[in-house]
Design an enzyme around this catalytic site. Structure first.
Site, PDB file in Angstrom:
ATOM      1  N   GLU A  25       0.835  -1.213   0.000  1.00 20.61           N
ATOM      2  CA  GLU A  25       0.000   0.000   0.000  1.00 20.61           C
ATOM      3  C   GLU A  25       0.869   1.262   0.000  1.00 20.61           C
ATOM      4  O   GLU A  25       0.373   2.360  -0.211  1.00 20.61           O
ATOM      5  CB  GLU A  25      -0.970  -0.009   1.189  1.00 20.61           C
ATOM      6  CG  GLU A  25      -0.331   0.076   2.572  1.00 20.61           C
ATOM      7  CD  GLU A  25       0.119  -1.276   3.117  1.00 20.61           C
ATOM      8  OE1 GLU A  25       0.657  -2.097   2.346  1.00 20.61           O
ATOM      9  OE2 GLU A  25      -0.048  -1.508   4.335  1.00 20.61           O
ATOM     10  N   CYS A  40      16.719  -5.780   0.475  1.00 20.28           N
ATOM     11  CA  CYS A  40      16.928  -6.869   1.427  1.00 20.28           C
ATOM     12  C   CYS A  40      18.307  -7.493   1.234  1.00 20.28           C
ATOM     13  O   CYS A  40      18.761  -8.252   2.066  1.00 20.28           O
ATOM     14  CB  CYS A  40      15.848  -7.911   1.290  1.00 20.28           C
ATOM     15  SG  CYS A  40      15.942  -8.754  -0.272  1.00 20.28           S
ATOM     16  N   GLU A  55      17.599  -4.596  11.603  1.00 20.16           N
ATOM     17  CA  GLU A  55      17.547  -4.082  10.238  1.00 20.16           C
ATOM     18  C   GLU A  55      17.141  -2.606  10.284  1.00 20.16           C
ATOM     19  O   GLU A  55      16.082  -2.273  10.819  1.00 20.16           O
ATOM     20  CB  GLU A  55      16.521  -4.880   9.432  1.00 20.16           C
ATOM     21  CG  GLU A  55      16.425  -4.448   7.987  1.00 20.16           C
ATOM     22  CD  GLU A  55      15.408  -5.261   7.194  1.00 20.16           C
ATOM     23  OE1 GLU A  55      14.298  -5.495   7.689  1.00 20.16           O
ATOM     24  OE2 GLU A  55      15.749  -5.651   6.058  1.00 20.16           O
TER      25      GLU A  55
END
Ligand code: NAD
Length: 484
Positions: A178, A283, A384
């Site tokens: 989204e 990633c 992360e």
């Protein structure tokens, strides 16, 4: 010009969502609203599943080559609109045009690989397993699959899954992020032009409510997820509890080990582009450098010098090497991590905060940021950050570097820079990460290879892309035959 309100694509038609809840999609370089995305309802998910279930009955019976040809037609259209799609990626995500073109190239490659690869692989046959008896294994499509996508590769990531699922004879639902839902919408305009039979491929926009409706729906056979680790874990647990197959790719904290014998002239640019490409929102981004022995000082100096020369700006402008991060929320999260690093007494040797980009005063910009003297237990070494922040950890030797990487809860990627074949072999065999680079900063597998995360970076057994998809998207049926 008014702001576009995105629609769902269900049963071969564009349908406006009935929801009253919409989110704004902003261009992160300009902080301007460029679209509104609906948070669709569970009823709309149900409609997409029913359309896909109905289409499955005829789609699965089409000759495999016919199904593959639809994908090849899509491939041609994507190639024709390659640059428009790349520009859309820049506008909603913020990466540079060159990076967006790289993403589009990978998207094309996945569609091609799916169309080519499966053609000869949907079964095998062994004659005469006993006198007059033959045995065969048929790979059959399973039903309706869906993918739940992250923001950071809005075109490419659904292409790790849906082309393979469709060629194998399944039908499909894409739930784009989204945060970046426009590129996938543009791709579905091309899918519409190709003229797939209605219901074969559908798209439902939305957030958690749509995800939960997909995970609980009895008509969905399997789920491919890519996103952060906590959500990957949740999606895996929920999908499998509902009896579905699931492949869930999660987050990462990737280390790049630099040995004392490394060729710095080549290693430094590779590390800089790994850490700061796409503003660190990949990633496979290297977010830690493990500097072994005496290379630590010259390497740190070269990284700081190179990173401070990276040109930050709007990705559509010529010569820009790094764009903004995707949202104000992401920017604030990254700032909080930098403050945490300072509190933990890491040494901030390059501070990208407060960067000004002429002409774009409202963009979500942060410059390349480097911490030296990072230690493995620090928050900034474990979590992360998903932004342009690189931590440098000094280490004695390869043993210590391997212990640091293998002690991490993540296992998406790891790289080694060296001229020593023995060290490279040792690293390749012992490192606990799924995508391994030797003198490569971003070890991104091409389409015929699995996207192979390990540990908390992946939940499941069969990954996206490559041969793994052949088994993820099929059931095996063994038939033993004797004719009298
Ligand atoms: P995210 O986890 O916030 O969202 C991913 C998807 O999950 C979106 O479609 C979102 O709508 C949905 N979602 C979010 N919260 C949810 C919830 N509570 N319940 C159900 N659904 C939910 O991830 P993101 O910010 O869009 O993407 C960045 C993350 O993706 C990073 O962690 C990155 O490492 C990871 N990623 C991993 C890979 C890989 O191959 N391992 C590839 C790309 C990105």
């Amino acid at each position: 010009m008014g702001v576009e309100t995105l629609r769902n694509y269900i049963g071969g038609e564009w349908v406006a969502s009935a929801t009253e809840n919409f989110l704004e999609v902003r261009n992160p370089a300009l902080d301007e609203v460029i679209a509104r995305v609906p948070l669709s309802t569970p009823e709309e998910v149900d409609r997409a599943v029913v359309a896909a279930q109905t289409a499955f009955e005829t789609w699965r019976r089409l000759p495999l080559q016919t199904r593959a040809r639809y994908l090849l037609r899509l491939r041609d259209r994507v190639e024709r609109h390659f640059d428009d799609l790349a520009r859309t990626i820049v506008q909603e995500h913020g990466k540079t045009l060159e990076e967006a073109r790289g993403e589009m190239q990978r998207t094309l490659e996945n569609i091609e690989a799916a169309a080519g690869m499966f053609a000869s692989l949907m079964g095998y046959h062994t004659p005469q397993i006993a006198d007059g008896i033959d045995e065969e294994c048929i790979l059959e499509p399973v039903g309706v699959f869906c993918c739940i996508a992250p923001f950071n590769f809005p075109a490419m990531i659904p292409s790790w899954f849906f082309p393979y699922a469709l060629v194998a004879g399944n039908t499909y639902i894409v739930k784009p992020s989204e945060v970046c839902p426009i590129t996938q919408t543009r791709l579905f305009e091309l899918i519409h032009e190709v003229g797939f039979p209605p219901g074969v491929i559908n798209m439902v926009h939305g957030g958690k409510e749509v995800v939960d409706a997909l995970l609980a729906h009895p008509g969905i056979a399997g789920v491919s997820f890519v996103g952060s680790t906590p959500v990957a874990k949740y999606v895996y647990a929920t999908a499998t509890a509902h009896g579905k197959r699931a492949q869930c790719h999660g987050g990462a904290k990737n280390a790049l080990v630099v040995m004392p014998d490394a060729d710095l002239e080549r290693a430094v640019p590779a590390i800089l582009s790994s850490a700061f490409g796409s503003a660190g929102q990949r990633c496979l981004a290297g977010s830690l450098v493990i500097a072994v022995g005496e290379i630590h000082r010259p390497l740190t100096e070269a990284l700081v010098e190179g990173a401070s020369r990276i040109r930050v700006g709007y990705g559509l402008e010529e010569g820009v090497q790094m764009g903004p991060v995707v949202s104000r929320k992401a920017l604030e999260r990254i700032h909080r991590y930098i403050e945490t690093g300072l509190r933990e007494e890491a040494d901030l040797v390059l501070d990208g905060r407060g960067i000004r980009v002429p002409g774009y005063p409202n963009g979500y910009f942060i410059g390349p940021t480097i911490f030296d003297g990072v230690r493995p237990p620090m928050t900034i070494a474990c979590e992360e950050i998903f932004g342009p922040v690189l931590g440098i950890i000094p280490a004695r030797d390869l043993e210590e570097a391997l212990a640091i990487i293998n002690g991490s809860s993540y296992g998406n990627a790891a790289s080694l820079f060296t001229r020593d074949g023995k060290a490279a072999r040792e690293f390749k065999l012992r490192v606990r990460a799924g995508n391994v680079g030797i003198n490569i900063g971003v070890a991104a597998p091409i389409a015929p290879y699995p996207f192979a995360g390990q540990k908390q970076s992946f939940f499941g057994d069969l990954h996206g892309q490559g041969m793994d998809t052949l088994y993820f998207f099929t059931d095996r049926k063994v038939v033993i035959t004797r004719w009298f």
